[in-house]
Design a protein around this motif. Structure first.
Motif, PDB file in Angstrom:
ATOM      1  N   GLY A 177     -33.084  41.287  -4.152  1.00  0.00           N
ATOM      2  CA  GLY A 177     -32.030  40.276  -4.058  1.00  0.00           C
ATOM      3  C   GLY A 177     -31.805  39.479  -5.318  1.00  0.00           C
ATOM      4  O   GLY A 177     -31.252  38.370  -5.272  1.00  0.00           O
ATOM      5  N   TYR A 178     -32.197  40.013  -6.474  1.00  0.00           N
ATOM      6  CA  TYR A 178     -31.954  39.299  -7.720  1.00  0.00           C
ATOM      7  C   TYR A 178     -30.456  39.314  -8.053  1.00  0.00           C
ATOM      8  O   TYR A 178     -29.750  40.271  -7.718  1.00  0.00           O
TER       9      TYR A 178
ATOM     10  N   ASN B  22     -36.209  32.478 -14.448  1.00  0.00           N
ATOM     11  CA  ASN B  22     -35.726  31.623 -13.370  1.00  0.00           C
ATOM     12  C   ASN B  22     -36.638  31.774 -12.160  1.00  0.00           C
ATOM     13  O   ASN B  22     -36.972  32.899 -11.760  1.00  0.00           O
ATOM     14  N   LYS B  23     -37.013  30.656 -11.549  1.00  0.00           N
ATOM     15  CA  LYS B  23     -37.847  30.697 -10.352  1.00  0.00           C
ATOM     16  C   LYS B  23     -37.270  29.778  -9.278  1.00  0.00           C
ATOM     17  O   LYS B  23     -36.686  28.732  -9.588  1.00  0.00           O
TER      18      LYS B  23
ATOM     19  N   PHE C  42     -37.239  35.872 -11.662  1.00  0.00           N
ATOM     20  CA  PHE C  42     -36.527  36.919 -12.395  1.00  0.00           C
ATOM     21  C   PHE C  42     -36.110  36.359 -13.751  1.00  0.00           C
ATOM     22  O   PHE C  42     -36.079  35.139 -13.957  1.00  0.00           O
ATOM     23  N   SER C  43     -35.800  37.253 -14.664  1.00  0.00           N
ATOM     24  CA  SER C  43     -35.412  36.811 -16.006  1.00  0.00           C
ATOM     25  C   SER C  43     -34.113  37.470 -16.436  1.00  0.00           C
ATOM     26  O   SER C  43     -33.681  38.470 -15.862  1.00  0.00           O
ATOM     27  N   PHE C  44     -33.518  36.892 -17.467  1.00  0.00           N
ATOM     28  CA  PHE C  44     -32.383  37.515 -18.140  1.00  0.00           C
ATOM     29  C   PHE C  44     -32.393  37.054 -19.600  1.00  0.00           C
ATOM     30  O   PHE C  44     -32.929  35.990 -19.922  1.00  0.00           O
TER      31      PHE C  44
ATOM     32  N   PHE D 153     -35.731  24.650  -8.060  1.00  0.00           N
ATOM     33  CA  PHE D 153     -35.539  25.705  -9.055  1.00  0.00           C
ATOM     34  C   PHE D 153     -36.138  25.266 -10.391  1.00  0.00           C
ATOM     35  O   PHE D 153     -36.108  24.087 -10.739  1.00  0.00           O
ATOM     36  N   SER D 154     -36.664  26.235 -11.120  1.00  0.00           N
ATOM     37  CA  SER D 154     -37.191  25.951 -12.450  1.00  0.00           C
ATOM     38  C   SER D 154     -36.710  27.015 -13.422  1.00  0.00           C
ATOM     39  O   SER D 154     -36.339  28.124 -13.025  1.00  0.00           O
TER      40      SER D 154
END
Length: 264
Positions: A171-172, A196-197, A216-218, A252-253
């Protein structure tokens, strides 16, 4: 319902131990795994990739069934084995999630092929679309199969980009993609990545326990192109979260990291 920490811990220790010495999961991990699976049950995420230790898919299946049997889950969840990885899946939510992706073609793929100077956004290509169609058909064909682990053979997923697939199934809002027929490497070395968390709290006994629900990251260089999709994803998660009362304090962080090597 407030559940004692001992129940979560003893259930995990009973079903998820591995090795001759039956090494047990740390207490905090026992609590995190339970909260993550409860989040899948509540529809806050379509699936959980189990990677807390080397417990087999069958052990995870027994563990999930135990949580359902003692009333900690409201629906039966499927346990799926894909190329050696174990996922706990909310099959109803997963089918809706995959159908929406195919209808909207809203999948954000980040091309990280090693010959690129920097990552870039790419549209859903035919191979990814076919993969999503195939995995959707798989879930539809195995609807209501909860009594055993459901496995995908190499004949079905051998040519799939599992990095992209797992990003979709978890679900990212965006998934990494690379041309695995050419190379399994990527261009993310020393590239600033925004991690992102999403966090939640749960009342476990007399304590409030915080758990990372998503991570997840971008690439930071793509922020101007991707931030609208991240914001949309965040609002959808907030909306889902507001419809349940089991978990609390959604937050969120965001952090930026630079790594010499990034494994996908």
């Amino acid at each position: 319902m407030v559940v004692s920490a001992d129940l979560f811990i003893s259930t995990a220790h009973k079903f998820l131990c591995r090795g001759r010495k039956k090494k047990r999961l740390p207490i905090s991990t026992c609590l995190d795994v339970a909260v993550q699976i409860i989040a899948v049950d509540l529809g806050l995420k379509p699936a959980l990739l189990y990677d807390s230790n080397s417990a087999s898919s069958e052990q995870v299946h027994q563990y999930v069934n135990s949580l359902f049997g003692i009333g900690l889950l409201t629906t039966e969840l499927q346990v799926v084995s894909i190329s050696g990885s174990t996922l706990v899946v909310n099959s109803k939510l997963m089918k809706l999630h995959l159908e929406e992706l195919l209808q909207s073609r809203n999948l954000i793929s980040i091309d990280v092929c090693p010959w690129r100077e920097e990552p870039c956004i790419t549209a859903m290509d035919k191979s990814t679309e076919d993969m999503v169609k195939d995995i959707l058909k798989f879930f539809m064909d195995n609807e209501n199969k909860y009594s055993t682990v459901i496995g995908l053979g190499e004949d079905m997923c051998g040519n799939w980009n599992l990095c992209t697939l797992f990003g979709i199934l978890l679900g990212y809002p965006a998934s990494y993609w690379f041309d695995q027929a050419q190379s399994l490497e990527n261009c993310l070395s020393m590239t600033p990545l925004v991690v992102n968390k999403a966090w939640v709290c749960s009342q476990i006994g007399d304590c409030r326990h915080g758990t990372c629900l998503y991570s997840f990251s971008f690439p930071e260089v793509l922020w101007s192109e991707i931030h609208i999709f991240i914001e949309r994803w965040t609002e959808l998660l907030r909306d889902k979260f507001s419809q349940q009362a089991v978990l609390t304090e959604l937050s969120f962080s965001k952090d930026t990291v630079v790594l010499p090597c990034v494994a996908l």
